[in-house]
Design a protein around this motif. Structure first.
Motif, PDB file in Angstrom:
ATOM      1  N   GLU A 104       3.071 -46.683 -53.459  1.00 31.61           N
ATOM      2  CA  GLU A 104       1.881 -46.067 -54.038  1.00 31.61           C
ATOM      3  C   GLU A 104       1.533 -44.813 -53.256  1.00 31.61           C
TER       4      GLU A 104
ATOM      5  N   ARG B 181       9.308 -44.640 -62.490  1.00 26.35           N
ATOM      6  CA  ARG B 181      10.414 -45.564 -62.235  1.00 26.35           C
ATOM      7  C   ARG B 181      11.633 -44.760 -61.781  1.00 26.35           C
TER       8      ARG B 181
ATOM      9  N   ALA C 104      13.066 -48.993 -58.691  1.00 22.64           N
ATOM     10  CA  ALA C 104      11.859 -48.909 -57.861  1.00 22.64           C
ATOM     11  C   ALA C 104      10.713 -48.262 -58.630  1.00 22.64           C
ATOM     12  N   LEU C 105       9.486 -48.635 -58.280  1.00 23.53           N
ATOM     13  CA  LEU C 105       8.293 -48.118 -58.940  1.00 23.53           C
ATOM     14  C   LEU C 105       7.374 -47.443 -57.931  1.00 23.53           C
ATOM     15  N   LEU C 106       6.822 -46.298 -58.333  1.00 25.12           N
ATOM     16  CA  LEU C 106       5.833 -45.582 -57.526  1.00 25.12           C
ATOM     17  C   LEU C 106       4.603 -45.338 -58.371  1.00 25.12           C
ATOM     18  N   SER C 107       3.445 -45.809 -57.899  1.00 21.76           N
ATOM     19  CA  SER C 107       2.170 -45.538 -58.551  1.00 21.76           C
ATOM     20  C   SER C 107       1.523 -44.344 -57.871  1.00 21.76           C
TER      21      SER C 107
ATOM     22  N   VAL D 134      11.686 -49.956 -53.041  1.00 24.11           N
ATOM     23  CA  VAL D 134      11.506 -50.782 -54.228  1.00 24.11           C
ATOM     24  C   VAL D 134      10.115 -50.666 -54.835  1.00 24.11           C
ATOM     25  N   MET D 135       9.089 -50.417 -54.029  1.00 21.24           N
ATOM     26  CA  MET D 135       7.719 -50.367 -54.554  1.00 21.24           C
ATOM     27  C   MET D 135       6.866 -49.475 -53.663  1.00 21.24           C
TER      28      MET D 135
ATOM     29  N   ARG E  98       2.838 -43.757 -63.255  1.00 20.64           N
ATOM     30  CA  ARG E  98       3.827 -44.719 -62.751  1.00 20.64           C
ATOM     31  C   ARG E  98       5.206 -44.122 -62.964  1.00 20.64           C
TER      32      ARG E  98
ATOM     33  N   TYR F  74       7.519 -49.568 -49.776  1.00 19.93           N
ATOM     34  CA  TYR F  74       8.076 -50.843 -49.351  1.00 19.93           C
ATOM     35  C   TYR F  74       9.548 -50.895 -49.751  1.00 19.93           C
TER      36      TYR F  74
END
Length: 278
Positions: A33, A105, A110-113, A30-31, A103, A135
């Motif tokens: 970096e 999506r 879910a997001l990845l930086s 979900v999240m 960033r 995460y």
């Protein structure tokens, strides 16, 4: 046969994470970096001749490896990319994006930086700084994947400055590529950087050997069957199982050249990228 050298797929920690994620041991991503900051001394290398704003940027150059890695672990496709860059001058006067933040999506939201640059201190202990943290959401709890790719438990302090950029005290990566003594003559290459290239070459050789004794038509069918199996397994990156990252790179360039505007990725029969709302 076309093999794409995404060596992080062959890192043991990536393979372990992929297996556990597939078994549902983490939940749904979900999240996250990721970070890979290359050494400052790259600015004095041949980078200054080709790493220019009109050609590339840190996200496209090295951040793409982590986008592919998240896709490799989870199977989730990226659907939107936004990348902003910080420009600077190389010693020869050429302008380049020396830093970039993206960033991404994915199709489940879910997001990845992803943070990248050419600025890890030459005096630093690591030859670069890199990591991945993911995460995941489960039923009533969360799971996590955390990879520290900078410090892998090995420290060397040399008598002379033979380390990266002339450094003396170093975090040594024993996993990527090393030449080590073995039972045969000379030294043996080991590590996932070598194994990734080796796997592609061995795959090509195996495909040729398995079809060598057949007539032209049967050999063609055999090679196609072989390639489909490699595509499906997804360990060696091929056009069929890594094309999502080609779209990510295309979207990233469109975004960074438009001051970080979001770029959407669509799949289907005619995959394409376009600025959101255009």
């Amino acid at each position: 046969f076309v093999g794409v050298e995404y060596h992080k797929r062959f890192d043991r920690r990536s393979l372990i994470a992929r297996r556990h994620y597939g078994l549902g041991h983490f939940g749904a991503f979900v999240m996250g970096e990721a970070k890979l900051i290359e050494p400052y001394y790259y600015r004095h290398s041949n980078f200054q001749n080709w790493f220019t704003v009109d050609k590339t940027d840190p996200f496209v150059y090295v951040g793409c490896h982590y986008v592919d890695l998240v896709y490799f672990i989870t199977g989730l496709k990226p659907v939107e990319v936004s990348v902003s860059g910080v420009k600077g001058k190389f010693p020869n006067g050429n302008e380049g994006y020396l830093w970039a933040n993206g960033r991404v999506r994915f199709e489940n939201g879910a997001l990845l930086s992803v943070t990248d640059g050419l600025g890890y201190p030459d005096e630093g202990a690591g030859s670069n700084e890199q990591c991945l943290n993911m995460y995941c959401e489960g039923k009533g709890k969360c799971g996590m994947i955390a990879h520290d790719d900078q410090f892998r438990g090995v420290i060397h302090s040399y008598l002379e400055g033979i380390g990266c950029a002339g450094s003396v005290y170093n975090y040594v990566n024993p996993d990527f590529y090393r030449l080590v003594p073995w039972e045969g003559p000379g030294f043996k290459p080991v590590g996932y950087g070598f194994e990734s290239v080796e796997a592609i070459i061995k795959c090509i050789a195996r495909m040729e050997n398995e079809s060598a004794a057949q007539d032209e038509e049967a050999a063609l069918l055999k090679r196609r069957e072989f390639i489909r199996a490699v595509d499906h397994k997804g360990l060696i990156a091929t056009p069929a199982n890594s094309y999502i990252n080609e779209l990510v790179v295309e979207a990233a360039r469109l975004s960074i050249l438009n001051d970080g505007l979001p770029v959407q990725i669509s799949y289907g029969d005619r995959p394409q990228v376009k600025l959101r709302g255009k």
